[in-house]
Design an enzyme around this catalytic site. Sequence first.
Site, PDB file in Angstrom:
ATOM      1  CB  VAL A  62      26.674 155.594  -3.374  1.00 56.12           C
ATOM      2  CG1 VAL A  62      25.810 154.803  -4.334  1.00 56.12           C
ATOM      3  CG2 VAL A  62      27.350 156.754  -4.102  1.00 56.12           C
TER       4      VAL A  62
ATOM      5  CE  LYS B 140      34.163 156.460 -10.113  1.00 50.00           C
ATOM      6  NZ  LYS B 140      33.264 157.353  -9.437  1.00 50.00           N
TER       7      LYS B 140
ATOM      8  CB  VAL C 222      29.136 155.077 -16.737  1.00 49.14           C
ATOM      9  CG1 VAL C 222      29.415 156.171 -17.755  1.00 49.14           C
ATOM     10  CG2 VAL C 222      30.177 153.973 -16.829  1.00 49.14           C
TER      11      VAL C 222
ATOM     12  N   GLY D 101      26.555 158.407 -12.928  1.00 49.48           N
ATOM     13  CA  GLY D 101      25.622 158.409 -11.792  1.00 49.48           C
ATOM     14  C   GLY D 101      24.216 157.977 -12.148  1.00 49.48           C
TER      15      GLY D 101
ATOM     16  CE  LYS E 142      32.524 158.515 -13.344  1.00 52.68           C
ATOM     17  NZ  LYS E 142      32.452 159.919 -12.902  1.00 52.68           N
TER      18      LYS E 142
ATOM     19  N   GLY F 175      26.371 161.997  -6.458  1.00 49.77           N
ATOM     20  CA  GLY F 175      25.433 162.337  -5.387  1.00 49.77           C
ATOM     21  C   GLY F 175      24.696 161.106  -4.888  1.00 49.77           C
TER      22      GLY F 175
HETATM   23  N1  HSE Z   1      34.197 162.137  -8.805  1.00 50.35           N
HETATM   24  C1  HSE Z   1      33.113 161.790  -9.680  1.00 50.35           C
HETATM   25  C2  HSE Z   1      32.681 163.056 -10.417  1.00 50.35           C
HETATM   26  C3  HSE Z   1      31.971 161.207  -8.881  1.00 50.35           C
HETATM   27  O1  HSE Z   1      33.150 164.154 -10.074  1.00 50.35           O
HETATM   28  O2  HSE Z   1      31.922 162.964 -11.357  1.00 50.35           O
HETATM   29  C4  HSE Z   1      31.072 160.331  -9.659  1.00 50.35           C
HETATM   30  O3  HSE Z   1      31.718 159.278 -10.288  1.00 50.35           O
END
Ligand code: HSE
Length: 437
Positions: free
Chosen positions: A14, A105, A132, A134, A205, A302
């Site tokens: 990120v 989060k 939360v 992405g 989240k 991502g």
């Molecule tokens: N591990 C998390 C997912 C990554 O699979 O959504 C993003 O928070």
Amino acid sequence: MKQLKVGLLGIGTVGGGTYTVLTRNAAEITRRTGVAINVVQVADKNIDHAKVLTGGEVDVTNDAFAVVNNPNVDVVVELIGGYTLSKDLVLKAIANGKHVVTANKALLALHGNEIFSAAQKAGVIVAFEAAVAGGIPIIKALREGLGANKIEWVAGIINGTTNFILTEMREKGLTYQDVIGEAQRLGYAEADPTFDVEGIDAAHKLTILSAIAFGIPMKFEQAYTEGITKLAQADIQYAEELGYRIKLLGITKRTDKGVELRVHPTLIPEKRLVANVNGAMNAVVVKGDAVGPTLYYGAGAGAEPTASAVVADLMDVARLANASVEQRVPYLAFQPNSVIDLPILPISEVESAYYLRLRASDKPGVLAGVTKILADRNISIDALLQKEPDDNETEADIVILTHVTIEKNMDAAIASIEALPATVGKITRIRMEELGK
Ligand code: HSE
């Protein structure tokens, strides 16, 4: 030109995406904000990698405290994850009068109350859009776009790893065990993948969504959390036959008795848009009293999708850094003195419809015994499916969909059905949500 000087803690997936987006779209971002947002220092354990990524343009250190103590840094972007070191760093940055942007989060779900209280006293911004779902701007939507509404409930697919696993199980007829390795290889999973598959990441989240939807403190420790590791292929198939999909949902609802805060596999009618959110994508449904149900969809993880949210937060900081506290959106969407500590309902008090799968001897009267137990507890049956036993088998699968009842009533009914001599083993119970109104 005004400048916002950024200190980046972590330049992994990120952080790297954030640096790339800030650099590539610098002109467009400045056109929007009137401010040049520049990374001036980066802390990362892997100094060589950080130097390569930043092309020698930025001061690089392996000491994260050097960044939070740097007088030349206006805003600290925390992208290292976890909740021990990151908590110390964020609190130190706040104490030093710096604004903070975080994608963390877990940190906010566990320590958000303390962090926001410190930030309020210091008069600094703590922004967390990337924490939360992405790249989906769900924090902005809930705190601002839906601000006219009394929010009734929020339900979301907020973990991409588990949604990918469930999609593969449904589309390819695979078991959970068949798919988990591939999900990890694709790189969506948390450092500890049990956080994904046991629903903990989704609960982090959901805790944040619940707090900003209802103006309540973060209550992660009271969230009910159930993951997908015990889901059988048979349940996915039976749900499909009955017109439903199974998704790992985070659900928070305001009720007369308190707030529901729960993560668990859930049957949703296949006609709902959210039931058709597949692969690693995320989606959140928010029901406001004025607007009705609204749906937000996009990439939940991502590098660049998450960076999109981090950079949008930096742009808010650029616009609002010099505004008075009253002009900023409150951390939890509600004025700090109006945050109300509503009770979180234990799962036994939650009301839900249910999918039940049991295995029972294929003999006269067995089904009547099961339905009598449900009727005695005032649990109404919505649909029922009895599967033919395979050749040479004397037991059959019975699948029952019920109308809404309180969970403790269903617990008692399940215990009675499991105690029938004809019932074999444990009953599988999956909660159902209509998500229509
Ligand atoms: N591990 C998390 C997912 C990554 O699979 O959504 C993003 O928070």
